[in-house]
Design a protein around this motif. Structure first.
Motif, PDB file in Angstrom:
ATOM      1  N   ARG A  12       0.798  -0.912  -0.005  1.00  0.00           N
ATOM      2  CA  ARG A  12       0.042  -0.154   0.224  1.00  0.00           C
ATOM      3  C   ARG A  12       0.821   1.145   0.034  1.00  0.00           C
ATOM      4  NH1 ARG A  12      -2.635  -0.556   4.672  1.00  0.00           N
ATOM      5  NH2 ARG A  12      -4.434  -1.792   3.637  1.00  0.00           N
ATOM      6  N   ARG A  13       1.777   1.520   0.963  1.00  0.00           N
ATOM      7  CA  ARG A  13       2.684   2.669   0.792  1.00  0.00           C
ATOM      8  C   ARG A  13       3.641   2.715  -0.245  1.00  0.00           C
ATOM      9  NH1 ARG A  13       7.926   2.719   1.809  1.00  0.00           N
ATOM     10  NH2 ARG A  13       8.255   0.363   2.320  1.00  0.00           N
ATOM     11  N   LEU A  14       3.976   1.690  -0.839  1.00  0.00           N
ATOM     12  CA  LEU A  14       4.690   1.898  -2.067  1.00  0.00           C
ATOM     13  C   LEU A  14       3.802   1.967  -3.479  1.00  0.00           C
ATOM     14  CD1 LEU A  14       7.563  -0.900  -1.304  1.00  0.00           C
ATOM     15  CD2 LEU A  14       7.909   1.671  -1.516  1.00  0.00           C
ATOM     16  N   ARG A  15       2.503   1.590  -3.216  1.00  0.00           N
ATOM     17  CA  ARG A  15       1.734   1.980  -4.319  1.00  0.00           C
ATOM     18  C   ARG A  15       1.354   3.062  -4.247  1.00  0.00           C
ATOM     19  NH1 ARG A  15      -3.543   2.783  -4.214  1.00  0.00           N
ATOM     20  NH2 ARG A  15      -3.792   1.473  -2.447  1.00  0.00           N
ATOM     21  N   ARG A  16       1.084   3.711  -3.288  1.00  0.00           N
ATOM     22  CA  ARG A  16       0.655   5.183  -3.022  1.00  0.00           C
ATOM     23  C   ARG A  16       1.852   6.068  -3.562  1.00  0.00           C
ATOM     24  NH1 ARG A  16      -2.840   4.856   2.434  1.00  0.00           N
ATOM     25  NH2 ARG A  16      -4.710   4.064   1.546  1.00  0.00           N
ATOM     26  N   ALA A  17       3.088   5.700  -2.842  1.00  0.00           N
ATOM     27  CA  ALA A  17       4.122   6.536  -3.463  1.00  0.00           C
ATOM     28  C   ALA A  17       4.465   6.544  -4.820  1.00  0.00           C
ATOM     29  CB  ALA A  17       5.251   6.128  -2.512  1.00  0.00           C
ATOM     30  N   ALA A  18       4.035   5.602  -5.663  1.00  0.00           N
ATOM     31  CA  ALA A  18       4.295   5.499  -6.982  1.00  0.00           C
ATOM     32  C   ALA A  18       3.000   6.170  -7.700  1.00  0.00           C
ATOM     33  CB  ALA A  18       4.113   4.121  -7.338  1.00  0.00           C
ATOM     34  N   GLY A  19       2.227   6.518  -7.049  1.00  0.00           N
ATOM     35  CA  GLY A  19       0.900   7.186  -7.324  1.00  0.00           C
ATOM     36  C   GLY A  19       0.168   6.414  -8.189  1.00  0.00           C
ATOM     37  N   LEU A  20       0.010   5.074  -7.782  1.00  0.00           N
ATOM     38  CA  LEU A  20      -0.847   4.131  -8.476  1.00  0.00           C
ATOM     39  C   LEU A  20      -2.096   3.805  -7.852  1.00  0.00           C
ATOM     40  CD1 LEU A  20       1.675   1.609  -9.515  1.00  0.00           C
ATOM     41  CD2 LEU A  20       0.830   3.194 -11.134  1.00  0.00           C
ATOM     42  N   SER A  21      -3.177   3.518  -8.459  1.00  0.00           N
ATOM     43  CA  SER A  21      -4.313   3.156  -7.855  1.00  0.00           C
ATOM     44  C   SER A  21      -4.307   1.548  -7.711  1.00  0.00           C
ATOM     45  CB  SER A  21      -5.525   3.403  -8.891  1.00  0.00           C
ATOM     46  OG  SER A  21      -5.505   2.572  -9.945  1.00  0.00           O
ATOM     47  N   GLN A  22      -5.136   1.118  -6.912  1.00  0.00           N
ATOM     48  CA  GLN A  22      -5.230  -0.549  -7.127  1.00  0.00           C
ATOM     49  C   GLN A  22      -5.432  -1.105  -8.122  1.00  0.00           C
ATOM     50  OE1 GLN A  22      -8.082  -1.555  -4.140  1.00  0.00           O
ATOM     51  NE2 GLN A  22      -6.504  -1.392  -2.106  1.00  0.00           N
ATOM     52  N   GLU A  23      -6.102  -0.619  -9.096  1.00  0.00           N
ATOM     53  CA  GLU A  23      -6.531  -1.114 -10.386  1.00  0.00           C
ATOM     54  C   GLU A  23      -5.255  -1.148 -11.062  1.00  0.00           C
ATOM     55  OE1 GLU A  23      -8.837  -2.864 -13.274  1.00  0.00           O
ATOM     56  OE2 GLU A  23      -9.675  -1.975 -11.463  1.00  0.00           O
TER      57      GLU A  23
END
Length: 83
Positions: A12-23
């Protein structure tokens, strides 16, 4: 925190830092968005292959997804009332 929760929190942390949605992350990994949700909430027992795909999709080393230091710091900040 168990290993599923640790892995999920880091995804979650790294996804958000990358500016990515779950999709978007799910698309990069070739999985369903619900699978990402289950991983992030610690409800999915991810495989080594999932760990590898997540690391490739997030452009990080696999070890970053098991790093306890960020999760411990986040939990400490939340406990002190500082988000």
């Amino acid at each position: 925190m168990d290993i599923r929760g640790l892995f999920g929190a880091n995804v979650r942390r790294l996804r958000r830092a990358a500016g990515l949605s779950q999709e978007a992350l799910a698309e990069r990994m070739g999985v369903d968005r619900a699978y990402i949700s289950w991983i992030e909430t610690g409800r999915q027992n991810a495989t080594l292959l999932s760990l590898w795909h997540a690391s490739q999709a997030l452009d990080v080393r696999p070890a970053a997804l098991l790093d306890e230091s960020h999760v411990v710091a986040t939990e400490a900040a939340l406990a002190s009332g500082k988000p």
